[in-house]
Design a protein around this motif. Sequence first.
Motif, PDB file in Angstrom:
ATOM      1  N   LEU A 126       0.826  -1.208   0.000  1.00 33.06           N
ATOM      2  CA  LEU A 126       0.000   0.000   0.000  1.00 33.06           C
ATOM      3  C   LEU A 126       0.862   1.261   0.000  1.00 33.06           C
ATOM      4  CD1 LEU A 126      -2.888   1.256   0.269  1.00 33.06           C
ATOM      5  CD2 LEU A 126      -2.505   1.194   2.743  1.00 33.06           C
ATOM      6  N   LYS A 127       1.924   1.246   0.780  1.00 33.24           N
ATOM      7  CA  LYS A 127       2.807   2.418   0.877  1.00 33.24           C
ATOM      8  C   LYS A 127       3.426   2.759  -0.475  1.00 33.24           C
ATOM      9  CE  LYS A 127       3.686   1.301   5.653  1.00 33.24           C
ATOM     10  NZ  LYS A 127       4.585   0.721   6.616  1.00 33.24           N
ATOM     11  N   LYS A 141      -7.860   9.796 -14.610  1.00 30.29           N
ATOM     12  CA  LYS A 141      -8.222  10.674 -13.493  1.00 30.29           C
ATOM     13  C   LYS A 141      -9.712  10.577 -13.146  1.00 30.29           C
ATOM     14  CE  LYS A 141      -4.105  12.300 -13.138  1.00 30.29           C
ATOM     15  NZ  LYS A 141      -3.219  11.875 -12.109  1.00 30.29           N
ATOM     16  N   ILE A 142     -10.464   9.801 -13.917  1.00 25.80           N
ATOM     17  CA  ILE A 142     -11.883   9.614 -13.636  1.00 25.80           C
ATOM     18  C   ILE A 142     -12.068   8.700 -12.422  1.00 25.80           C
ATOM     19  CG2 ILE A 142     -14.051   8.660 -14.540  1.00 25.80           C
ATOM     20  CD1 ILE A 142     -13.022   9.461 -17.337  1.00 25.80           C
ATOM     21  N   VAL A 143     -11.166   7.744 -12.260  1.00 22.18           N
ATOM     22  CA  VAL A 143     -11.257   6.788 -11.166  1.00 22.18           C
ATOM     23  C   VAL A 143     -10.825   7.483  -9.866  1.00 22.18           C
ATOM     24  CG1 VAL A 143     -10.362   4.600 -10.260  1.00 22.18           C
ATOM     25  CG2 VAL A 143     -10.782   4.859 -12.706  1.00 22.18           C
ATOM     26  N   PRO A 144     -11.660   7.426  -8.832  1.00 20.12           N
ATOM     27  CA  PRO A 144     -11.283   8.045  -7.557  1.00 20.12           C
ATOM     28  C   PRO A 144      -9.992   7.422  -7.005  1.00 20.12           C
ATOM     29  CG  PRO A 144     -13.591   7.392  -7.546  1.00 20.12           C
ATOM     30  CD  PRO A 144     -12.988   6.813  -8.784  1.00 20.12           C
ATOM     31  N   TYR A 145      -9.211   8.248  -6.332  1.00 18.84           N
ATOM     32  CA  TYR A 145      -7.912   7.853  -5.793  1.00 18.84           C
ATOM     33  C   TYR A 145      -8.004   6.577  -4.949  1.00 18.84           C
ATOM     34  CZ  TYR A 145      -3.907   7.854  -2.660  1.00 18.84           C
ATOM     35  OH  TYR A 145      -2.806   7.480  -1.929  1.00 18.84           O
ATOM     36  N   LYS A 146      -8.931   6.514  -4.007  1.00 18.67           N
ATOM     37  CA  LYS A 146      -9.029   5.351  -3.115  1.00 18.67           C
ATOM     38  C   LYS A 146      -9.364   4.073  -3.880  1.00 18.67           C
ATOM     39  CE  LYS A 146      -9.882   7.682   1.200  1.00 18.67           C
ATOM     40  NZ  LYS A 146     -10.646   7.775   2.409  1.00 18.67           N
ATOM     41  N   LEU A 147     -10.187   4.204  -4.908  1.00 20.40           N
ATOM     42  CA  LEU A 147     -10.507   3.040  -5.738  1.00 20.40           C
ATOM     43  C   LEU A 147      -9.282   2.599  -6.529  1.00 20.40           C
ATOM     44  CD1 LEU A 147     -12.443   0.956  -6.911  1.00 20.40           C
ATOM     45  CD2 LEU A 147     -13.214   2.712  -8.536  1.00 20.40           C
ATOM     46  N   ALA A 148      -8.583   3.561  -7.101  1.00 20.60           N
ATOM     47  CA  ALA A 148      -7.366   3.237  -7.853  1.00 20.60           C
ATOM     48  C   ALA A 148      -6.339   2.551  -6.954  1.00 20.60           C
ATOM     49  CB  ALA A 148      -6.776   4.505  -8.469  1.00 20.60           C
ATOM     50  N   LEU A 149      -6.227   3.008  -5.729  1.00 22.02           N
ATOM     51  CA  LEU A 149      -5.295   2.425  -4.776  1.00 22.02           C
ATOM     52  C   LEU A 149      -5.690   0.986  -4.428  1.00 22.02           C
ATOM     53  CD1 LEU A 149      -2.828   3.020  -3.044  1.00 22.02           C
ATOM     54  CD2 LEU A 149      -4.365   3.969  -1.315  1.00 22.02           C
ATOM     55  N   ILE A 151      -7.494  -1.018  -6.262  1.00 21.87           N
ATOM     56  CA  ILE A 151      -7.286  -1.829  -7.463  1.00 21.87           C
ATOM     57  C   ILE A 151      -5.809  -2.172  -7.635  1.00 21.87           C
ATOM     58  CG2 ILE A 151      -7.339  -1.745 -10.002  1.00 21.87           C
ATOM     59  CD1 ILE A 151     -10.034  -0.183  -9.661  1.00 21.87           C
ATOM     60  N   ALA A 152      -4.935  -1.210  -7.405  1.00 18.41           N
ATOM     61  CA  ALA A 152      -3.495  -1.453  -7.517  1.00 18.41           C
ATOM     62  C   ALA A 152      -3.050  -2.521  -6.517  1.00 18.41           C
ATOM     63  CB  ALA A 152      -2.718  -0.155  -7.297  1.00 18.41           C
ATOM     64  N   ASN A 153      -3.510  -2.413  -5.288  1.00 19.55           N
ATOM     65  CA  ASN A 153      -3.151  -3.411  -4.278  1.00 19.55           C
ATOM     66  C   ASN A 153      -3.633  -4.801  -4.652  1.00 19.55           C
ATOM     67  OD1 ASN A 153      -1.771  -1.757  -2.534  1.00 19.55           O
ATOM     68  ND2 ASN A 153      -2.998  -2.312  -0.767  1.00 19.55           N
ATOM     69  N   GLU A 154      -4.901  -4.885  -5.047  1.00 21.48           N
ATOM     70  CA  GLU A 154      -5.447  -6.194  -5.397  1.00 21.48           C
ATOM     71  C   GLU A 154      -4.786  -6.757  -6.654  1.00 21.48           C
ATOM     72  OE1 GLU A 154      -7.260  -8.067  -3.320  1.00 21.48           O
ATOM     73  OE2 GLU A 154      -6.942  -6.341  -2.011  1.00 21.48           O
ATOM     74  N   ILE A 183      -2.138  -1.153 -13.670  1.00 20.32           N
ATOM     75  CA  ILE A 183      -2.522  -0.002 -12.840  1.00 20.32           C
ATOM     76  C   ILE A 183      -2.424   1.324 -13.573  1.00 20.32           C
ATOM     77  CG2 ILE A 183      -1.960  -1.205 -10.711  1.00 20.32           C
ATOM     78  CD1 ILE A 183       0.501   0.633 -10.462  1.00 20.32           C
ATOM     79  N   SER A 184      -1.967   1.320 -14.807  1.00 16.00           N
ATOM     80  CA  SER A 184      -1.841   2.574 -15.564  1.00 16.00           C
ATOM     81  C   SER A 184      -3.169   2.999 -16.141  1.00 16.00           C
ATOM     82  CB  SER A 184      -0.838   2.420 -16.690  1.00 16.00           C
ATOM     83  OG  SER A 184       0.443   2.281 -16.148  1.00 16.00           O
TER      84      SER A 184
END
Length: 184
Positions: A126-127, A141-149, A151-154, A183-184
């Motif tokens: 996560l860090k 930039k349409i995807v909210p930050y927390k959702l993108a984060l 998704i990246a973790n998963e 994740i891009s």
Amino acid sequence: MDKRIQKTKQQLYVGLKNLLNKMDYGQINVQNLLDESNISRSTFYSHYKSKDDVLLSIVNDLFDHVFSHTLEVEETHDFSKNSILEFSHLITHILYHLHDEKEMIQAIINNTSCLIFFQEMRKRILKINEIIIEEKNVKNKIVPYKLALEIANENFIVLIKHWFRYDCAASPETITTYYFSLIS
């Protein structure tokens, strides 16, 4: 690190791997681990509180090493000249260590211990993902930050599972490329 502590750790890691290959993580107790590792109870409890601590220390050792400011050339890879701010190198370095501990990671992933292992890995990755998402690779930039984060973790966890399911056939560099593409 003191050589005795390192030896104890290594014995416990091997013992845990052996037990995970024989039985479910939920069935393993500290006494099983002591017997399999040939470690005394007092030695164990001077370093760990539980079997979960041993499992978590595997992830912690991996990430603490990768984020160390004193990296040296290692047998299977050399990230000693790379900056810890180079995110693709951080991910690749993590993957090399997972690969280097392939038998242990495979034993963990193929057992209910994977729940604890991946939960800790999510916290640690996560860090890195927070910085990657904020500074580097999120173009959507349409995807909210927390959702993108999330998704990246998963995506990282899914890639690890996939990579090990296929016996780590792809190189760590290839898996890193897949990860950044996802994740891009």
